[in-house]
Scaffold this motif. Structure first.
Motif, mmCIF file in Angstrom:
data_model
loop_
_atom_site.group_PDB
_atom_site.id
_atom_site.type_symbol
_atom_site.label_atom_id
_atom_site.label_comp_id
_atom_site.label_asym_id
_atom_site.label_seq_id
_atom_site.Cartn_x
_atom_site.Cartn_y
_atom_site.Cartn_z
ATOM 1 N N GLN A 74 0.832 -1.191 0.000
ATOM 2 C CA GLN A 74 0.000 0.000 0.000
ATOM 3 C C GLN A 74 0.869 1.243 0.000
ATOM 4 O OE1 GLN A 74 -2.796 0.186 3.175
ATOM 5 N NE2 GLN A 74 -3.952 1.864 2.280
ATOM 6 N N PRO A 75 0.597 2.186 -0.889
ATOM 7 C CA PRO A 75 1.397 3.407 -0.940
ATOM 8 C C PRO A 75 1.064 4.340 0.217
ATOM 9 C CG PRO A 75 -0.388 3.525 -2.522
ATOM 10 C CD PRO A 75 -0.434 2.139 -1.931
ATOM 11 N N ASN A 76 1.899 5.326 0.399
ATOM 12 C CA ASN A 76 1.656 6.328 1.424
ATOM 13 C C ASN A 76 0.465 7.195 1.035
ATOM 14 O OD1 ASN A 76 2.345 9.437 2.171
ATOM 15 N ND2 ASN A 76 2.873 8.069 3.849
ATOM 16 N N LEU A 77 -0.424 7.432 1.985
ATOM 17 C CA LEU A 77 -1.646 8.182 1.712
ATOM 18 C C LEU A 77 -1.676 9.558 2.354
ATOM 19 C CD1 LEU A 77 -4.295 5.333 2.177
ATOM 20 C CD2 LEU A 77 -3.282 6.152 0.044
ATOM 21 N N HIS A 78 -0.699 9.853 3.205
ATOM 22 C CA HIS A 78 -0.771 11.080 3.991
ATOM 23 C C HIS A 78 0.524 11.879 3.899
ATOM 24 C CE1 HIS A 78 -4.467 9.567 5.826
ATOM 25 N NE2 HIS A 78 -3.836 8.410 6.005
ATOM 26 N N ASN A 79 0.387 13.186 3.990
ATOM 27 C CA ASN A 79 1.550 14.075 4.016
ATOM 28 C C ASN A 79 1.997 14.260 5.467
ATOM 29 O OD1 ASN A 79 0.926 14.314 1.313
ATOM 30 N ND2 ASN A 79 -0.021 16.325 1.518
ATOM 31 N N ASP A 80 2.391 13.164 6.104
ATOM 32 C CA ASP A 80 2.723 13.224 7.521
ATOM 33 C C ASP A 80 4.206 13.501 7.726
ATOM 34 O OD1 ASP A 80 3.876 10.812 6.813
ATOM 35 O OD2 ASP A 80 2.265 9.610 7.673
ATOM 36 N N ARG A 81 4.619 13.563 8.988
ATOM 37 C CA ARG A 81 6.008 13.894 9.292
ATOM 38 C C ARG A 81 6.977 12.816 8.816
ATOM 39 N NH1 ARG A 81 5.816 16.419 15.471
ATOM 40 N NH2 ARG A 81 4.542 18.249 14.950
ATOM 41 N N ALA A 87 3.029 1.927 5.027
ATOM 42 C CA ALA A 87 2.464 3.264 4.889
ATOM 43 C C ALA A 87 1.346 3.498 5.883
ATOM 44 C CB ALA A 87 1.952 3.478 3.461
ATOM 45 N N ASN A 88 0.601 2.482 6.211
ATOM 46 C CA ASN A 88 -0.520 2.603 7.118
ATOM 47 C C ASN A 88 -0.512 1.409 8.052
ATOM 48 O OD1 ASN A 88 -2.131 4.963 5.785
ATOM 49 N ND2 ASN A 88 -1.554 3.597 4.125
#
Length: 684
Positions: A520-527, A676-677
């Motif tokens: 699963q790819p990254n879904l959020h613009n997190d730190r 990613a999650n």
């Protein structure tokens, strides 16, 4: 997730909903967010909004127009579309459900470049019959990730847009043209303007988007106007879709009945200020929440036949997947590209592709089993693994020789001098030669580790970026063998190694296939993601730096052979070396050129892996960088300290490279080593 408004829609165009030969991965080549967030965004955000926008668009637009410019853009981050992303928007075929809002680049300065970012269509507009200009500042509300434009009507006018379309835009993406009346026009004047626009632009538009709900007219008048323009559009461009543009803040019930007569609806990205021509684009979670609510209500009211394009509040992949799941057919990007970076379209497409694969059911057939299983060791990837192991063994052997005798018997024959004679003549000379050969040995071991890992974790699972990385590096590495011949010295051991390893490389090329990533790819613009951009920047810069170093060393090796610090360490001149033995400089040149070629080959593998392979959960790649870097850096630092060649200027590039290496590893570890999650990181 709703696949362009229809959950039952096949994920492939092959006529079968199962995996087929078109089960091809979206090629993971992340856009250069690593450079945007670390280098360019901090600088651009110190400039005024208009200056920053114009500078950025002119830069990438200019790059795309020079020979090879689009190739550079694609190489640095282009995403080649998977067939599984293909669909249509109101009957218009699109490569993916991600589009570009017209307001981001109203003058079309960089459309050719932006088309390489992973978009499926581009909106042009708003377009009015005459140009509308504004020199007022464009403001940024960074805390809300919003952009405030002083005038929402700004555009070059119909004639300029028409000339640009006639000349050609340099890309093949379909254009949806958004038409708007001139500011202050009456409904009757606006109708005449729209008729002129439609007949001028119809040959070049894939479809039209009609804008008229925020002109200050009474609601009934505006809706009647839009109905008349829709009829004009059907006359001017029969068969082409006509969509209704709805700015933010207009209640659904006010235009729902009218929307049913259109091909679809574009939920705009702009909030227009009452009594003003100012428009606010973006605005955080509140805008996205309102957009989601409108999409759900609209899909329920219109059913599946109408297209819905959501153009507001998309700043991270999760926003887009939520809108698509709520019933949108596609999304358009604007402020999200400014705040999240140019990699946003690619990241969204990866998330969509993952969801489509995850939500599809597959028959348990032999064909599917074959498609889903990994190839056998001997099919292709195993040969590259053996090549990597061969490089490791060869590097260890070369290190042992360089740390002991240094010279092989055939080296002494070529020189016409024995090892003891060399030592008596200049005590530093053998140490200097061992320094070249040990650094070459460490580089060979590093290359071998990268090849083995890229084969075992990349080629084995059909990762296109890994294939590109390893093939490019091998081509460079095998080609660099000819550098050994630059001064007329033929090294039989190196030739034997090349003869043994080359067939392994050729056998690797058999039947390589791309397959979709199951992570699963990254879904959020997190730190964690943002820190990884800094880490990726360090590793990419490291790769480019090693590449420049490798080319420089090779160039010096086949020309001057020595740099000034080399001769200072030896305590002797180049002429004295040549006078003592005519074969000595060719022998040293062969070592230097060979090391430079090997270093450049390693740099290609590192750069490609850093550019395209930094994805969440790819922990194996972090370990590849770690273990792949240790032999090369250890060899370089150890041998210089051991022989006393510690000139600071000479070693400064190595110190900088080690710093980049360590910082890159530290910053990318959380992103690469964890999914990613928290849930569903890998499809089962």
């Amino acid at each position: 997730m709703a696949c362009l408004g229809c959950e039952a829609q096949p994920i492939a165009r092959s006529g079968d909903t199962r995996y087929t030969g078109e089960y091809i991965q979206q090629r993971r080549r992340p856009m250069p967010d690593w450079s945007y967030h670390t280098l360019f965004k901090p600088l651009l955000f110190k400039l005024g909004g208009r200056q920053a926008r114009d500078l950025t668009l002119r830069a990438i637009g200019g790059l795309s127009r020079i020979p090879g410019g689009t190739f550079v853009i694609r190489t640095m981050g282009h995403m080649e579309m998977s067939p599984l992303l293909q669909d249509d928007l109101a009957g218009v075929p699109i490569a993916c459900p991600v589009g570009l809002s017209g307001g981001l680049d109203p003058h079309g300065t960089a459309h050719r470049a932006l088309a390489q970012f992973g978009l499926g269509f581009i909106e042009l507009g708003p377009v009015t019959v005459r140009a509308v200009h504004s020199a007022a500042p464009i403001e940024r509300a960074a805390e809300e990730e919003a952009i405030v434009y002083p005038d929402g009507y700004v555009n070059d006018g119909a004639d300029v847009v028409l000339a640009r379309l006639r000349k050609g835009t340099g890309h093949r993406l379909p254009h949806f043209v958004r038409l708007r009346p001139m500011p202050g026009s009456s409904p009757r004047e606006a109708l005449e303007e729209q008729q002129e626009l439609l007949f001028k632009l119809a040959p070049y538009a894939a479809g039209f988007v009609l804008d008229g709900l925020a002109e200050g007219w009474p609601s009934e008048t505006a809706l009647a106007y839009l109905a008349e323009v829709r009829q004009l559009a059907h006359t001017a461009a029969p068969g082409k879709p006509v969509l209704l543009y709805v700015p933010q803040g207009v209640p659904l019930r006010a235009w729902l009945d009218t929307a049913r007569s259109f091909s679809g609806v574009v939920l705009g990205d702009a909030q227009r200020e009452p009594g003003s021509r100012r428009e606010r684009v973006g605005g955080g979670a509140a805008v996205l929440s309102a957009q989601l609510s409108t999409v759900r209500g609209l899909r329920e009211a219109l059913g599946e036949r109408s297209a819905i394009v959501a153009a507001g509040g998309v700043h991270q992949p999760q926003d887009a997947t939520d809108l698509l799941a709520a019933g949108a057919n596609s999304v358009m990007l604007h402020s999200g590209l400014v705040y999240a970076g140019p990699g946003l379209p690619k990241r969204i497409n990866e998330a969509i592709l993952y969801d489509r694969i995850a939500s599809s059911s597959f028959d348990d057939t032999a064909d599917n089993h074959d498609e889903d299983s990994t190839p056998s060791f001997w099919a292709n990837w195993g040969w590259m693994g053996l090549l990597g192991l061969g490089m490791i063994i060869g590097g260890i052997l070369a290190w042992f020789i360089a740390a002991t005798s240094v010279l092989l018997p055939y080296d002494e024959v070529f020189l016409g001098k024995s090892r003891s004679e060399v030592m008596r003549w200049n005590a530093h000379l053998l140490h200097f030669m061992s320094h070249d050969r040990i650094t070459l040995a460490g580089t060979m071991i590093s290359i071998g580790i990268f090849y083995y890992q890229l084969a075992n974790h990349g080629l084995r699972y059909g990762l296109h970026w890994a294939r590109t990385a390893v093939i490019s590096s091998c081509v460079v590495g095998f080609s660099s063998f000819f550098l050994y011949l630059g001064y007329g010295y033929f090294d039989p051991l190196h030739a034997l190694v090349a003869v043994v390893l080359l067939p392994m490389f050729l056998l690797t090329l058999r039947g390589l296939k791309d397959r979709p990533s199951r992570k699963q790819p990254n879904l959020h613009n997190d730190r964690v993601w943002l820190r990884a951009q800094w880490g990726q920047c360090c590793l990419v810069v490291l790769g480019f730096g090693l590449g420049i170093g490798g080319l420089t060393i090779s160039a010096v090796g086949i020309t001057d052979v020595f740099v000034s610090t080399d001769l200072t360490y030896l305590g002797i001149s180049r002429d004295q070396l040549s006078t003592w033995s005519e074969s000595l400089i060719p022998l040293i040149a062969h070592d230097r050129a060979g090391f430079g070629g090997a270093l450049f080959s390693l740099a290609v593998a590192i750069t490609a892996s850093a550019l395209w392979g930094i994805n969440p959960g790819e922990g194996w790649l972090w370990w590849t960088f770690l273990w792949g870097g240790i032999p090369g850096f250890t060899a370089g630092l150890y041998v210089h300290a051991h022989i006393g060649y510690t000139d600071f200027v000479h070693l400064l590039p190595v110190y900088i490279a080690v710093l980049l290496y360590i910082v890159g590893l530290v910053l990318t570890y959380p992103y690469l080593s964890h999914s990613a999650n928290a849930e569903g990181a890998v499809l089962k």
